[in-house]
Design a protein around this motif. Structure first.
Motif, PDB file in Angstrom:
ATOM      1  N   PRO A  17       0.840  -1.111  -0.043  1.00 32.92           N
ATOM      2  CA  PRO A  17       0.051  -0.109   0.225  1.00 32.92           C
ATOM      3  C   PRO A  17       0.851   1.299   0.067  1.00 32.92           C
ATOM      4  CG  PRO A  17      -0.926  -1.633   1.866  1.00 32.92           C
ATOM      5  CD  PRO A  17       0.455  -2.049   1.087  1.00 32.92           C
ATOM      6  N   GLN A  18       2.246   1.209   0.271  1.00 31.06           N
ATOM      7  CA  GLN A  18       3.270   2.316   0.486  1.00 31.06           C
ATOM      8  C   GLN A  18       3.819   2.681  -0.834  1.00 31.06           C
ATOM      9  OE1 GLN A  18       5.836   2.621   3.809  1.00 31.06           O
ATOM     10  NE2 GLN A  18       4.935   0.689   4.704  1.00 31.06           N
TER      11      GLN A  18
ATOM     12  N   ARG B 187       3.133   2.949  -5.531  1.00 33.43           N
ATOM     13  CA  ARG B 187       2.632   2.473  -6.809  1.00 33.43           C
ATOM     14  C   ARG B 187       3.534   1.633  -7.453  1.00 33.43           C
ATOM     15  NH1 ARG B 187       0.820   6.770 -11.549  1.00 33.43           N
ATOM     16  NH2 ARG B 187      -0.336   5.392 -12.725  1.00 33.43           N
TER      17      ARG B 187
ATOM     18  N   ALA C 270      -5.655  -3.730  -5.813  1.00 34.67           N
ATOM     19  CA  ALA C 270      -5.253  -2.300  -5.379  1.00 34.67           C
ATOM     20  C   ALA C 270      -5.582  -1.276  -6.548  1.00 34.67           C
ATOM     21  CB  ALA C 270      -3.614  -2.156  -4.962  1.00 34.67           C
TER      22      ALA C 270
ATOM     23  N   LYS D 230      -1.226   0.062 -10.175  1.00 34.71           N
ATOM     24  CA  LYS D 230       0.263  -0.159 -10.113  1.00 34.71           C
ATOM     25  C   LYS D 230       0.818  -0.095 -11.145  1.00 34.71           C
ATOM     26  CE  LYS D 230      -0.383  -0.787  -5.354  1.00 34.71           C
ATOM     27  NZ  LYS D 230      -0.342   0.127  -4.546  1.00 34.71           N
TER      28      LYS D 230
END
Ligand code: MN
Length: 250
Positions: free
Chosen positions: A81-82, A84, A118, A121
């Motif tokens: 999550p931190q 891309r 997510a 990315k």
């Protein structure tokens, strides 16, 4: 974003002085994606990159390390999550790594599934002797509406390149992909609006020393020659492609 060179696949933490390598990209204005081979290396890479305008760090688990480090997928998931940027990930079916191929596929499936969930990315992907399997997995786990893959050091066929384009992929091209007629002929088939440049330093050599990100101009020069374009034209095209990739919201 001002004009400059792009090295979209480089291992800055594998040079003798990591911090100096990052600083040099910043000073030279080379937009550099520094990939990691294990998620344990990402935090330090991210810390150094975050202080710059030109360097970003990708979160990876290299297929060549999966045999020993598959368990690090837990840390990789925790960190995802931190950032891309993801890589180096992918598959390697070369003789030295084939034994772990099934585990590599499990890890890569997990990586693509989580990236797809997510969304948005950018995944720099290794595909040595495994282009078809990599493309099959992108199609299955992270189709174009769910993320973007940049195929690093592509060595597939022209038909596989077309399939990759249909799957939304970009290609980061290094000098090895221009080194002989056969490779250059394949590289010439890649659509120019999907092409970025890379060094894969320090795993490649320039003048008998490890390639530095600023040496990526040699790939720009090679692409210009290959397509009969000016070097400055190719340089601005690559920057434009980078901008398009980063601005896409998928
Ligand atoms: Mn690499």
């Amino acid at each position: 974003m001002r004009s400059g060179l792009v090295d979209f696949h480089c291992h800055l933490d594998l040079y003798p002085d990591h911090a100096a390598a990052v600083e040099r990209c910043e000073r030279d204005g080379v937009f550099t994606l520094t990939v990691t081979t294990t998620p344990k290396a990402w935090l330090r890479n991210h810390e150094l990159a975050s202080a710059t305008r030109h360097v970003r760090a990708a979160l990876g688990l290299h297929p060549q390390l999966v045999a020993d480090r598959a368990h690090e997928i837990g840390l990789w998931e925790e960190l995802l999550p931190q950032t891309r940027y993801v890589g180096e990930v992918g598959l390697d079916a070369g003789p030295r790594f084939y034994r772990s191929f099934e585990t590599q596929k499990e890890i890569f499936a997990r990586v693509l599934t989580l990236c797809a969930a997510a969304g948005n990315k950018i995944v720099t992907t290794h595909s040595v002797r495994a282009t078809k399997a990599v493309l099959d997995m992108i199609e299955q786990y992270m189709p174009p509406p769910r993320g973007r893959v940049v195929l690093h050091w592509f060595t597939g066929t022209a038909a596989e390149a077309t399939r990759a384009v249909d799957l939304g992929c970009y290609f980061s091209v290094n000098v090895e992909m221009l080194a002989n007629e056969k490779r250059a002929a394949l590289t010439r088939t890649l659509p120019l609006d999907r092409v970025l440049t890379e060094t894969d330093g320090p795993f490649t050599q320039t003048d008998a020393r490890p390639t530095m990100p600023s040496d990526v101009w040699i790939a720009v020069q090679g692409l210009a020659r290959l397509h009969g374009l000016s070097e400055s034209g190719v340089e601005s095209m690559i920057i434009h492609n980078l901008k398009s990739l980063l601005e896409e919201q998928v």
